[in-house]
Design an enzyme around this catalytic site. Sequence first.
Site, mmCIF file in Angstrom:
data_model
loop_
_atom_site.group_PDB
_atom_site.id
_atom_site.type_symbol
_atom_site.label_atom_id
_atom_site.label_comp_id
_atom_site.label_asym_id
_atom_site.label_seq_id
_atom_site.Cartn_x
_atom_site.Cartn_y
_atom_site.Cartn_z
ATOM 1 N N HIS A 25 22.757 -65.042 -40.191
ATOM 2 C CA HIS A 25 22.512 -63.528 -41.010
ATOM 3 C C HIS A 25 23.337 -62.799 -40.860
ATOM 4 O O HIS A 25 23.448 -62.245 -41.523
ATOM 5 C CB HIS A 25 21.228 -63.160 -41.267
ATOM 6 C CG HIS A 25 19.804 -63.645 -41.348
ATOM 7 N ND1 HIS A 25 19.739 -64.731 -42.883
ATOM 8 C CD2 HIS A 25 18.689 -63.781 -40.998
ATOM 9 C CE1 HIS A 25 18.146 -64.811 -42.991
ATOM 10 N NE2 HIS A 25 17.631 -64.585 -41.359
ATOM 11 N N HIS A 67 15.696 -67.378 -46.441
ATOM 12 C CA HIS A 67 16.018 -68.143 -45.780
ATOM 13 C C HIS A 67 15.553 -69.119 -46.823
ATOM 14 O O HIS A 67 14.973 -70.569 -46.347
ATOM 15 C CB HIS A 67 14.581 -68.083 -44.588
ATOM 16 C CG HIS A 67 14.842 -67.285 -43.871
ATOM 17 N ND1 HIS A 67 14.486 -65.804 -44.448
ATOM 18 C CD2 HIS A 67 15.527 -66.144 -43.039
ATOM 19 C CE1 HIS A 67 13.982 -65.327 -43.562
ATOM 20 N NE2 HIS A 67 15.086 -65.053 -42.720
#
Lengths: 332, 332
Positions: A57, A219
Amino acid sequence: MVQRILNDPDNIVDEMISGFLKTHKDIVEATENNRVIKAKNIPKDKVGIITGGGSGHKPAFIGYVGKNMCDAVAVGEVFSSPTAMAFLDAAKAVDQKKGVACLYGNYSGDNMNVKMAIKMAIKQGITIKSVIANDDVASAPKNQREKRRGVAGEILMWKIGGAKAAQGGNLDEVIAAAQKAIDSTRSVGIGLSPCTLPAAGHPNFEIKPGMMEMGIGHHGEPGMEICSLKTAKEIAEKMINIVIPDYPFKEQDEVVVLVSGLGATPVMELYVLYNEIEKLIKTKNIIIYKAYVGNYFTSLEMKGATLTIMKLDQELKKLIDMPAYTMGLKQK
Amino acid sequence: MVQRILNDPDNIVDEMISGFLKTHKDIVEATENNRVIKAKNIPKDKVGIITGGGSGHKPAFIGYVGKNMCDAVAVGEVFSSPTAMAFLDAAKAVDQKKGVACLYGNYSGDNMNVKMAIKMAIKQGITIKSVIANDDVASAPKNQREKRRGVAGEILMWKIGGAKAAQGGNLDEVIAAAQKAIDSTRSVGIGLSPCTLPAAGHPNFEIKPGMMEMGIGHHGEPGMEICSLKTAKEIAEKMINIVIPDYPFKEQDEVVVLVSGLGATPVMELYVLYNEIEKLIKTKNIIIYKAYVGNYFTSLEMKGATLTIMKLDQELKKLIDMPAYTMGLKQK
């Protein structure tokens, strides 16, 4: 086949950490736990701020360790929670007997491991209190806010909590400020293309060309609607119409707006999107106090973006304005 | 079909500029020419630093306007040169009768337009001198350095030239420092996937899955070799073996290393790559004084990376250390 620069996919996190530490020697340093990174030169006698989450991320999570944000971070595998031991060691690395605030996102693995870390910490005489980010409007209805996931709003939570601790706030004051920050924050994401876990080698979900997914998670968690790919103006309208009424943000509110890319969307498109978002917010007589646009919280090479809005009061305004110096956010 | 967030592809640059100006109000401001952006609060009585180039390379070029780097930028269409008038207006926007340094990359369109702007400027009593970045080793043999293109080394040239001007250097001193910076700099790029011009809608070149292209340019210009996709370690070796001997960088040299993603390569992979590059440079007893890793000079959503190395002397070391505050590079 995904086109990647890597050696062994099972080793990508350790190698990434190694490269990160070598690059940002002025901001961060290693600890005894190789999945815990801490800020350099943490001021004395302050509440420790920690976070943690899965890798992939970037700049989140390790990119927000540094001056006036997080003091330490627990690093997980790609898209998976750090261990309880990593959260505990992060707390131990920054504990100065003033308590530790663990500010993290609402995912089941992280919840479980933070809870375990808190229990273990008590036995070692360390007080950890936590704030759980749940800014993603699309992930559950408003009357089930406790089920909502944390997304890019976490950055604003870290900014506020880190600034409060830097100001000398005690643990309860830091927790209260971070909680107020996330309670005043709403986000939504849109996905234009999927991403692939390095160890898997194929996408775990699909977005067909010409289509987009409203409300997608960080995700690739399913969103609210799969629809045809819209213009930037239409996308901005859809995002605004989800985020604004949920809080709800009202006329004359002063807000921070954060537009983050999900990884592979060119940054020029983020500015095109923000240009539309700004116009819509103005139309609603809501005042943009500060804006952040860029790749602040990504999902590997996913295409798409998130919109995050936080309502400010006098306290939050002062805290958002405080300087910060991390890999992911540098502010004078 | 490329999955993009945009309205009208023919309008993407204007909308991007509009969003950029709204976001970075503290750093930049508009000028009378809507394709020229200038820094806010430019210090008095200094040499003006300008640059310019095509769009789609964010943070380059407009992301390097701000404190102690560029004072103004001429913005072109995606992957195409700004007009001569835009370069001229950028110079006029920052001229303080101390002269203007135009620091830009070696592409035929930019060369032509900068030359025209210099001629027009003379008639208006403005002195513009230029430095042309040619750091891309793969784009021509060493004995034809004047043919080499400018790539991510331009960022180091702007950093050095901007710092020299901020120190109070006169035009010749600024030009000399920027020229020394680029003469001491070498770069190479690798491509893992192509990019698509928004107005075209299909890639103008191809990289097959499982393959990579060594020496690729910032617009997909053909490189030196198409080969199977290597590991990060092997890629680092190939890049180092092109860059190091060309200058050549030698034992005990102190260098700056810049690894930039081309857009869609996840940042974690850039750290994995830098981790290997750092090891190889150390093996050669070359000393890394400072490293930059991130998306510093991109090519829309191309996958891949560039490696840039600059040799430092005492002057360059002081200049690279000077603080900077721009959208693309913030340094204390």
